[in-house]
Design a protein around this motif. Sequence first.
Motif, short mmCIF file in Angstrom:
data_model
loop_
_atom_site.label_atom_id
_atom_site.label_comp_id
_atom_site.label_asym_id
_atom_site.label_seq_id
_atom_site.Cartn_x
_atom_site.Cartn_y
_atom_site.Cartn_z
N ASP A 251 -7.11 37.64 4.06
CA ASP A 251 -7.94 36.44 3.92
C ASP A 251 -7.12 35.19 4.21
OD1 ASP A 251 -9.75 34.51 3.29
OD2 ASP A 251 -9.93 35.02 1.17
N SER A 252 -7.14 34.71 5.45
CA SER A 252 -6.36 33.52 5.81
C SER A 252 -6.96 32.26 5.22
CB SER A 252 -6.26 33.39 7.33
OG SER A 252 -7.54 33.24 7.90
N ARG A 253 -8.20 32.33 4.69
CA ARG A 253 -8.78 31.15 4.06
C ARG A 253 -8.03 30.75 2.80
NH1 ARG A 253 -14.78 33.12 3.35
NH2 ARG A 253 -13.56 34.94 2.71
N ALA A 254 -7.16 31.62 2.35
CA ALA A 254 -6.33 31.28 1.19
C ALA A 254 -5.44 30.07 1.46
CB ALA A 254 -5.46 32.47 0.80
N ASP A 256 -6.50 27.41 3.28
CA ASP A 256 -7.32 26.23 3.54
C ASP A 256 -6.93 25.08 2.61
OD1 ASP A 256 -8.57 27.68 5.44
OD2 ASP A 256 -10.54 27.77 4.45
N SER A 257 -6.85 23.92 3.21
CA SER A 257 -6.51 22.67 2.50
C SER A 257 -5.06 22.61 2.04
CB SER A 257 -7.43 22.44 1.28
OG SER A 257 -8.78 22.42 1.70
N GLN A 258 -4.24 23.61 2.44
CA GLN A 258 -2.82 23.59 2.07
C GLN A 258 -1.91 23.49 3.30
OE1 GLN A 258 -1.58 26.27 -1.26
NE2 GLN A 258 -3.49 27.35 -0.79
N VAL A 259 -2.50 23.35 4.48
CA VAL A 259 -1.74 23.39 5.72
C VAL A 259 -0.78 22.21 5.81
CG1 VAL A 259 -1.91 23.36 8.24
CG2 VAL A 259 -3.61 24.61 6.89
N PRO A 260 0.52 22.47 6.08
CA PRO A 260 1.47 21.36 6.25
C PRO A 260 1.05 20.48 7.43
CG PRO A 260 2.62 23.45 6.03
CD PRO A 260 1.17 23.77 6.22
N ILE A 261 1.18 19.19 7.27
CA ILE A 261 0.74 18.28 8.34
C ILE A 261 1.70 18.28 9.51
CG2 ILE A 261 -0.51 16.77 6.74
CD1 ILE A 261 1.85 14.82 6.90
N ASN A 262 2.90 18.84 9.33
CA ASN A 262 3.88 18.86 10.43
C ASN A 262 3.96 20.24 11.06
OD1 ASN A 262 5.01 19.86 8.09
ND2 ASN A 262 7.06 19.13 8.55
N GLY A 263 2.82 20.96 11.16
CA GLY A 263 2.77 22.26 11.83
C GLY A 263 3.07 22.08 13.32
N PRO A 264 2.53 22.96 14.24
CA PRO A 264 1.44 23.89 13.93
C PRO A 264 1.90 25.21 13.29
CG PRO A 264 1.93 23.95 16.26
CD PRO A 264 2.78 22.86 15.67
N LEU A 265 3.08 25.77 13.71
CA LEU A 265 3.57 26.98 13.06
C LEU A 265 4.25 26.61 11.75
CD1 LEU A 265 5.20 29.27 15.79
CD2 LEU A 265 3.15 29.74 14.45
N ALA A 279 2.13 31.39 9.87
CA ALA A 279 0.76 30.98 10.16
C ALA A 279 0.76 29.83 11.16
CB ALA A 279 0.03 30.58 8.88
N ARG A 280 -0.39 29.64 11.78
CA ARG A 280 -0.55 28.57 12.76
C ARG A 280 -1.69 27.67 12.31
NH1 ARG A 280 1.16 28.08 17.84
NH2 ARG A 280 1.79 30.28 17.86
N ALA A 287 -5.93 27.35 8.92
CA ALA A 287 -4.84 28.02 9.63
C ALA A 287 -5.21 29.45 9.93
CB ALA A 287 -3.56 27.97 8.80
N ILE A 288 -4.51 30.02 10.93
CA ILE A 288 -4.64 31.43 11.28
C ILE A 288 -3.31 32.11 10.99
CG2 ILE A 288 -4.94 33.08 13.17
CD1 ILE A 288 -6.72 31.01 14.54
#
Length: 297
Positions: A251-254, A256-265, A279-280, A287-288
Amino acid sequence: MNAILLIDKPAGISSAEVVRRVKSRVKPARVGHLGTLDPFATGLLPIMIGEATKLAPFIDGGDKTYAGLIRLGVETDTLDRDGAEVRRAEVPAISTDKLAQVTAQFTGAIEQVPPVYSAIKRAGVPLYRLARRGDDVAPPDKRSVEIKRLDLVCDAPDAIRFVAICSPGTYARSLARDIGIALGTVAHLDELRRTRNGSFSLADAIPLADVLESLDSGAPTLRTINLRDALVGLPELVVDTTAEKRLRNGDSRALDSQVPINGPLFKVISQTGELIAVARATSRATAIVERIFNLET
């Protein structure tokens, strides 16, 4: 063992043989390597064990640093000292100005033709296999590479020592051939030693014989790089045990809303400090998951 071993490969064996020797001692764990070294070459060979084999897509794109010796006056079919001689030419006197000119010529973005004896595939077959069985193999297409730094020094009337920092995909054997041509002769690579591969340094590597001896002891005490530390430069997201369980259940939705702003990887890290996933980011909130790592195995 789920880690990366930095091995100082000796001359005379292939990178695949190094993998075979390590694998025979850590089976059933998977084993792979980053950045092939030709049999005559020595130096840094990162070996991935267990779950570390999943890291390859994320860390195999760094610059490489090589030191070596170009032998002038003789060209071989493999463009290195292990090949059969195919051409000889006189070696002109090489002035300091000429060497500086050639250094500048091969510094920066250049095009080079990879060796016929290479792992590049044609119709699914590596070119070196076609060449070794006597097929008439056309040279591969030119490719663009970047030599970020090149130092050339005359070591003898027929020998040039060099240090090169180059982009992935650069062939040191092709560079030796082309430098020989630019100096008005022919050449092959007589020595090659890799001292850096991306973020990994030869200074941290262990001679292969010492690695095998330690693995054979039954209680290896080897310096290794864990999965988290191997991914230098990627931002990290530490998640709680609930999110970790959801991720391991697919479940990659885990995230959601926690993605670092300095991604993408980015790396996903557990509460205990272990790498859970890479994750990307697909947006600032979603994220995926690219890879999941099962370190308990």
